[in-house]
Design a protein around this motif. Structure first.
Motif, PDB file in Angstrom:
ATOM      1  N   GLY A 269      -7.747  12.468   9.051  1.00  0.00           N
ATOM      2  CA  GLY A 269      -9.055  11.566   9.028  1.00  0.00           C
ATOM      3  C   GLY A 269      -8.792  10.175   8.672  1.00  0.00           C
ATOM      4  N   THR A 270      -9.757   9.576   9.418  1.00  0.00           N
ATOM      5  CA  THR A 270      -9.879   8.162   8.992  1.00  0.00           C
ATOM      6  C   THR A 270     -11.091   7.530   9.001  1.00  0.00           C
ATOM      7  OG1 THR A 270      -9.863   7.330  11.549  1.00  0.00           O
ATOM      8  CG2 THR A 270      -7.522   7.741  10.587  1.00  0.00           C
ATOM      9  N   ASN A 291      -7.036   6.136   5.419  1.00  0.00           N
ATOM     10  CA  ASN A 291      -6.605   7.214   6.175  1.00  0.00           C
ATOM     11  C   ASN A 291      -5.854   8.442   5.278  1.00  0.00           C
ATOM     12  OD1 ASN A 291      -6.968   5.433   8.273  1.00  0.00           O
ATOM     13  ND2 ASN A 291      -4.683   4.956   8.384  1.00  0.00           N
ATOM     14  N   TRP A 292      -6.235   9.744   5.570  1.00  0.00           N
ATOM     15  CA  TRP A 292      -5.853  10.815   4.903  1.00  0.00           C
ATOM     16  C   TRP A 292      -5.384  11.881   5.892  1.00  0.00           C
ATOM     17  CZ3 TRP A 292      -8.462  15.568   5.572  1.00  0.00           C
ATOM     18  CH2 TRP A 292      -9.720  15.273   6.104  1.00  0.00           C
ATOM     19  N   GLY A 293      -4.341  12.921   5.301  1.00  0.00           N
ATOM     20  CA  GLY A 293      -4.061  14.151   5.927  1.00  0.00           C
ATOM     21  C   GLY A 293      -3.692  15.261   4.974  1.00  0.00           C
ATOM     22  N   ASP A 316      -1.680  13.357   1.937  1.00  0.00           N
ATOM     23  CA  ASP A 316      -1.301  11.984   1.807  1.00  0.00           C
ATOM     24  C   ASP A 316      -2.435  11.123   2.145  1.00  0.00           C
ATOM     25  OD1 ASP A 316      -1.332  10.935   4.932  1.00  0.00           O
ATOM     26  OD2 ASP A 316      -0.732  12.836   4.932  1.00  0.00           O
ATOM     27  N   VAL A 317      -2.256   9.848   1.768  1.00  0.00           N
ATOM     28  CA  VAL A 317      -3.354   8.852   1.833  1.00  0.00           C
ATOM     29  C   VAL A 317      -2.641   7.419   2.117  1.00  0.00           C
ATOM     30  CG1 VAL A 317      -3.271   8.345  -0.752  1.00  0.00           C
ATOM     31  CG2 VAL A 317      -5.394   8.059   0.638  1.00  0.00           C
ATOM     32  N   GLN A 342      -1.952  -2.536   0.973  1.00  0.00           N
ATOM     33  CA  GLN A 342      -2.148  -1.192   1.160  1.00  0.00           C
ATOM     34  C   GLN A 342      -1.623  -0.480   0.077  1.00  0.00           C
ATOM     35  OE1 GLN A 342       0.325  -0.478   4.680  1.00  0.00           O
ATOM     36  NE2 GLN A 342      -0.813  -1.748   6.038  1.00  0.00           N
ATOM     37  N   HIS A 343      -2.163   0.832  -0.044  1.00  0.00           N
ATOM     38  CA  HIS A 343      -1.850   1.703  -1.151  1.00  0.00           C
ATOM     39  C   HIS A 343      -1.584   2.838  -0.320  1.00  0.00           C
ATOM     40  CE1 HIS A 343      -1.778   3.852  -4.715  1.00  0.00           C
ATOM     41  NE2 HIS A 343      -2.450   4.915  -4.080  1.00  0.00           N
ATOM     42  N   PHE A 344      -0.418   3.393  -0.585  1.00  0.00           N
ATOM     43  CA  PHE A 344      -0.084   4.815   0.091  1.00  0.00           C
ATOM     44  C   PHE A 344       1.048   5.818  -0.580  1.00  0.00           C
ATOM     45  CE2 PHE A 344       2.505   1.219   1.471  1.00  0.00           C
ATOM     46  CZ  PHE A 344       3.952   1.589   1.312  1.00  0.00           C
ATOM     47  N   GLY A 345       0.755   7.056  -0.209  1.00  0.00           N
ATOM     48  CA  GLY A 345       1.742   8.225  -0.756  1.00  0.00           C
ATOM     49  C   GLY A 345       0.863   9.407  -0.718  1.00  0.00           C
TER      50      GLY A 345
END
Length: 621
Positions: A269-270, A291-293, A316-317, A342-345
């Motif tokens: 999803g976004t 964004n996520w999954g 994940d995000v 950006q923040h991700f992980g």
């Protein structure tokens, strides 16, 4: 010789019709084509030093394909997309859909954007190819070469930017299409555009499925998209967009060792909101995106192995903020200043099929901050210089300096020469550092320097366009897997020097016939999969009253299909689509793919389907 022959074939019908044919609207626009990917503001491509390929909606919908990737892979020289079946690319072991430009890409080295916003899985750093749907796209812009100055990590190989649809005229328009074909393949889609004064909205839904051409190669996908836009006045507008994709995919494994139960359920999803301003002399935007999954995967087993006792799952995000403003400080100048965060992980774990016990693989997040400046200056009416610098800080890999510079020479109103030096980089992903056996938390960023010289020109009152570019790139510190103390380990020991030539030509031969072709040659010093040595595409579109024929032939050779040996593949893939307009609202069409019934592989062990046929209809209300 190939290019000379193509040029001669295209010029022959042109010579016969030059006195009577006027350039189409699309070709007139191409004389002063504007893009947004090479710079944050809308810019005449003739003033930019980089090479950018643009496909409009008419081009990407001509074959009624559900994904933009097959068309982009054909029409952009130097770009190749791997595939393994009739429909769907999948993720995890045996997945396809890697995008490589000039031999660089795959994994996390080729950045996919939607309206300038990065789209990738937060743990793995790579895009999800099954989310690149035609129904969302107004046009696709591909920047060939490093784009890390503006877009940071993951843009080392280049950028593909999908610009989404937006209603242009007041009223309501609805398109509904449905098709069915070989191997039980089905695809249905509905899209609605509404515009009322200063408000517009685009929404679309789609469903796709196939049994696949091999046992255990099924694919099924649901997707939805919405994009509302509010225009406050001539200078300000705000908008949002949301996209969700769910697919189930089965990987049959290589033919010599088929897999059983290698099934996956993937949800992506976004969501994004943006506030934009445009005063002519200055323009900019503030964008926030998320964004996520969720991935649920059974890695499967061979006939000689025991079934898996656990499933792999991850959440994940990837969230971020992009702020930039472009301003004309004085005559002939355009300076863009921007900031990105950006923040991700995410979290990955194994869950036992019996009992549900969980074992955490990784639970990590990282941050990246960057500031950049990009300056473009018209030195004379025929010369533009550009230069920029990005300072990018990653919470684990440290700070990167990314310089870029180039010149654009306008030899005439119809001809340009460009020279470009650019640097790209890719930070190691969470997967590289913390997940599975090769993991190494001490990895450093990969880097690349690209040198490029290009020429483009329009002929015959804009009815014909041609381009040629040569490049040399050197990539260092690439992450590779070696065996240390008896176990695999990711280390920064890889390198490659790639060079090549890319050429393209397009022409409106008559009011009914358009032709286009491209060719690319790639030489690499390292063993690189998914990047053919030669790629040639020639296409034509012919319209006679209500009938339209669209056809293309892509030939590739010297394609390495495996990392473990020197296996190569070649094939000539011919497709043909015939569509007939019945009345004002109905189109019916038939599409054939691989009509020469070639037997070939792109991923070793995954034989591609022979000829397939699809028939469908489209209603425009």
């Amino acid at each position: 010789m190939i290019l000379t022959t193509l040029y001669a074939l295209m010029m022959a019908p042109a010579a016969a019709s030059a006195a009577t044919v006027e350039p189409s609207d699309s070709l007139r626009r191409n004389i002063a084509e504007v893009v947004v990917t090479g710079t944050r503001s809308t810019t005449d491509v003739r003033h930019l030093p980089m090479t950018i390929s643009t496909l409009n909606r008419k081009q990407i919908t001509a074959d009624f394909r559900e994904s933009v990737l097959p068309t982009v892979g054909e029409r952009v020289p130097g770009l190749f997309v791997t595939s393994r079946g009739v429909m769907g690319y999948g993720v995890s072991t045996g997945a396809a859909g890697s995008i490589k430009l000039r031999g660089i890409g795959s994994g996390a080295s080729m950045l996919v954007l939607v309206d300038g916003q990065p789209q990738y899985a937060g743990l793995y750093g790579h895009p999800i190819p099954d989310a690149c749907l035609t129904m969302t796209a107004e046009r696709v812009e591909v920047l060939r070469g490093p784009a890390s100055l503006l877009y940071g990590s993951n843009a080392m190989g280049g950028v593909m930017n999908i610009v989404t649809r937006q209603a242009k005229a007041d009223g309501v328009r609805t398109d509904i299409s449905f098709e069915g074909g070989s191997y039980g393949s089905l695809h249905g889609e509905a899209a609605n555009e509404v515009k009322a004064g200063r408000f517009s909205n685009t929404a679309a839904l789609s469903y796709s499925r196939t049994d696949g051409h091999r046992p255990d190669s099924q694919f099924e996908q649901y997707a939805g998209f919405v994009r509302p836009v509010w225009t406050f006045n001539d200078n300000w507008k705000a908008g949002g967009e949301a996209n969700i994709t769910f697919f189930k995919s089965s990987n049959p494994g290589p033919a010599e060792a088929p897999l059983i139960d290698n099934d996956m359920k993937i949800t992506r999803g976004t969501a994004a909101v943006a506030l934009q301003n445009d005063y002519g002399h200055t323009s900019g935007a503030l964008r926030l995106y998320y964004n996520w999954g969720h991935h649920n995967i059974n890695d499967g087993h061979t006939a000689d192995e025991q079934p898996r006792t656990s499933l792999y799952l991850h959440d994940d995000v990837m969230a971020g903020v992009s702020l930039y403003q472009s301003v004309e400080l004085f005559g002939g100048n355009r300076t863009t200043v921007g900031f990105d965060y950006q923040h991700f992980g995410g979290k990955a774990w194994n869950r036992a099929i019996e009992g549900g016990a969980e074992t955490v693989i990784a639970d990590k997040t990282q941050d990246e901050y960057a500031a950049y400046v990009d300056i473009r200056q018209d030195i004379t009416p025929w010369l533009t210089a550009g230069a920029g610098l990005r300072v990018d800080h990653h919470s684990r890999s440290g700070t990167q300096l990314v310089p870029q510079g180039g010149l654009s020479f306008r030899l005439s109103p119809d001809a340009e020469i460009r020279a470009m030096v650019s640097r790209g980089f890719r930070n190691p992903t969470i997967k590289d550092m913390y997940m599975f056996n090769p993991k190494n938390p001490d990895l450093e960023a990969e880097s690349m320097t690209n040198y490029e010289l290009s020429w483009s020109q329009r002929f015959m009152n804009g009815r014909m366009r041609a381009g040629l570019n040569v490049f040399y790139l050197k990539a260092d510190n690439l992450i590779t897997t070696v065996f240390t103390d008896g176990r695999p380990l990711n280390v920064n020991t890889g390198r490659t020097e790639n060079s090549g030539v890319e050429a393209e030509i397009s022409m409106q031969a008559s009011q009914q016939l358009t032709l286009d072709a491209n060719y690319s040659y790639l030489h690499t010093s390292a063993h690189i999969t998914g990047a053919p040595e030669h790629k040639l595409y020639a296409g034509a579109t012919y319209t006679l009253k209500r009938l339209t024929l669209n056809s293309g032939l892509m030939y590739f050779a010297g394609l390495r299909t495996s990392e473990s040996d020197n296996s190569t593949s070649h094939a000539a893939i011919w497709h043909l689509t015939a569509s007939l307009r019945l009345g004002k609202i109905l189109n019916i069409y038939v599409r054939g793919e691989n009509l020469l019934a070639q037997e070939y592989e792109i991923n070793k062990g995954f034989t591609m389907p022979r000829a397939t046929v699809t028939a469908g209809m489209k209603l425009s209300l």
